[in-house]
Design an enzyme around this catalytic site. Structure first.
Site, mmCIF file in Angstrom:
data_model
loop_
_atom_site.group_PDB
_atom_site.id
_atom_site.type_symbol
_atom_site.label_atom_id
_atom_site.label_comp_id
_atom_site.label_asym_id
_atom_site.label_seq_id
_atom_site.Cartn_x
_atom_site.Cartn_y
_atom_site.Cartn_z
ATOM 1 N N HIS A 51 -16.881 -104.134 -6.163
ATOM 2 C CA HIS A 51 -17.263 -102.882 -5.508
ATOM 3 C C HIS A 51 -16.050 -102.043 -5.096
ATOM 4 O O HIS A 51 -16.201 -100.887 -4.687
ATOM 5 C CB HIS A 51 -18.135 -103.179 -4.279
ATOM 6 N N ASP A 53 -18.626 -98.417 -8.561
ATOM 7 C CA ASP A 53 -19.639 -97.940 -7.622
ATOM 8 C C ASP A 53 -21.012 -98.468 -8.018
ATOM 9 O O ASP A 53 -21.268 -98.808 -9.172
ATOM 10 C CB ASP A 53 -19.673 -96.406 -7.608
#
Length: 456
Positions: free
Chosen positions: A428, A432
């Site tokens: 992450h 995204d």
């Protein structure tokens, strides 16, 4: 007679040390030239160390799990002739840094001379755990004890030592005592009774339990208190280090999507039925690999390695798909290089070849490294959903769950469809949630309409 020292050879380009994972010999063994002495591991590649000479093993220089530097002495042998160790009374030490005047017993690793540990394990000459000899405890016999005050005891009474009753002799106890013994997993035939005619009371149960674990217990209900200490070495330690590194550095986001693979499974069955003799049988993996290649073509940021120390993302043009494979020794990840240049059958053949090499332990270091994205699958045991750990320093991993037939509403009725979940994790920091969802949805579209896989 002379002595010959074997040092850890160079086991790979750029490798400075290796972990000792197995001894094939022990002190006192006679070995021939080319006899395999030990196995060491570097970066998931296991290398065997053969003997260059005939001789007798005098000393082993490391224990299982030790990290040994290249060039360090690991074995000393007694050989015919001069050997390669200068061993005279004038020398303070041998060629390998071991005192020449010391006895071979003094040169053994500490664990080889140590007494058995409290864990119940003793170490053999190679430093590997060996079960300690088992010495069953003999229950005391009241006939071995002196008579109290010259009074002869009744030998027909149950023994107060805890020795088993005679064969077929039924213990005397109340229903409450019998229930308690059953719940505690105690064989009442092993409990001495202090009441009339050897009747067993609750106090006798308390005294029996106070003596600790007993040898004889009711079948299936015996209490077990043993502890086995297993040293984490070799491939298992490499896996542990890699998983800990991935979880400590990568903030994972896992995205699970349901996919209807009914059409894909029908196509796969048809292709396997009509395949040529020179083509391998198709599993789900080659289709998934081709779908991933197409999806990565639209999102190349998924095919990358993140060097978080330097703050650089290495985005690769070549797609090298790691296939996590379970072996008898643990999890390894053989890599299908340049999946973008392989068709369905070539991908299947390469997966089969690498899987066979991994299970046989013959996969090379090059075949087990260099992946840019990974697939993990437990096959038929794949569960409904998983949370796969990213193969550091990659940024994505695609997890395959098992295929199940489930009722699906088509707008007018429920119909049986073959459904499968993809559980995929992403780094992450650089991927995204939107990009992760787009990637998985593209794979879903390709697998649900498999003809699209073949359209350029």
């Amino acid at each position: 007679m002379g002595e010959h020292v074997i040092k850890l050879p160079d086991v790979g380009e750029g490798v400075a040390e290796a972990e000792l994972v197995e001894w094939h010999v022990k002190v006192g063994d006679l070995v021939r030239e080319d006899t395999v002495l030990a196995a060491v591991m570097t970066d998931k590649a296991t290398v065997e160390i053969p003997s260059p000479v005939d001789g007798e093993i005098l000393w082993l220089g490391a224990e299982i799990g030790d990290t040994v530097a290249i060039g360090s002495p690991i074995v000393r042998l007694k050989v015919a002739g001069e050997g390669n160790v200068k061993n005279t009374s004038q020398d303070e030490s041998g060629a390998d840094g071991i005192p020449a005047g010391a006895s071979h017993g003094d040169r053994l690793p500490p664990a080889q001379n140590a007494a058995p540990s409290s864990s119940g394990l003793s170490r053999g000459s190679a430093g590997s755990p060996e079960p300690a000899a088992s010495h069953p405890r003999r229950s005391a016999d009241p006939r071995d004890k002196p008579e109290d005050d010259g009074v002869k005891k009744d030998r027909a009474m149950p023994s107060l030592s805890g020795a088993p009753r005679a064969e077929g002799e039924k213990p005397l106890a109340s229903p409450a005592v019998r229930l308690r013994a059953k719940e505690a997993g105690i064989d009442l035939r092993q409990v001495p009774g202090s009441g009339p005619a050897g009747r067993i009371s609750h106090e006798d149960i308390d005294a029996f339990l106070a003596r600790g674990p007993q040898v004889a217990r009711a079948t299936g209900l015996a209490r077990k208190d043993g502890v086995e200490d297993i040293k984490v070495v070799g491939l298992r330690r490499k896996i542990a280090e890699k998983m800990a590194l991935a979880k400590s550095r990568i903030p994972h986001i896992t995205y699970v999507e349901e996919i209807d693979v009914t059409a894909l499974e029908d196509l796969r069955a048809t292709l396997n039925k009509e395949k040529r003799a020179d083509r391998p049988k198709l599993t789900l993996l080659p289709f998934l690999m081709r779908a991933m290649v197409k999806a990565i073509g639209e999102q190349p940021n998924l095919n990358a390695l993140f060097d978080d120390d330097a703050g650089i993302i290495h985005q690769h043009e070549g797609i090298h798909i790691g296939i996590a494979a379970q072996t008898a020794n643990g999890l390894v990840v053989p890599v299908v290089k340049h999946a973008e240049a392989r068709d369905l059958w070539d991908s299947a053949a390469e997966v089969n070849r690498l899987a066979d090499a991994a299970k046989a332990g013959t996969a090379s270091r090059e075949e087990l490294s260099g992946s840019t994205i990974t697939i993990t699958s437990l096959g038929a045991m794949g569960g409904v959903a998983t949370t796969p750990v990213i193969n550091y320093p990659e940024v994505a991993i695609v997890g395959v769950n098992k295929i199940m037939v489930r009722p699906v509403w088509d707008g007018t009725q429920f119909i049986p469809r073959k459904m499968m979940n993809l559980s995929s994790s992403f780094d992450h920091r650089v991927i995204d949630g939107w990009d992760a969802a787009v990637f998985v949805q593209r794979i879903k579209a390709l697998l649900e309409t498999p003809a699209l896989i073949f359209v350029d």
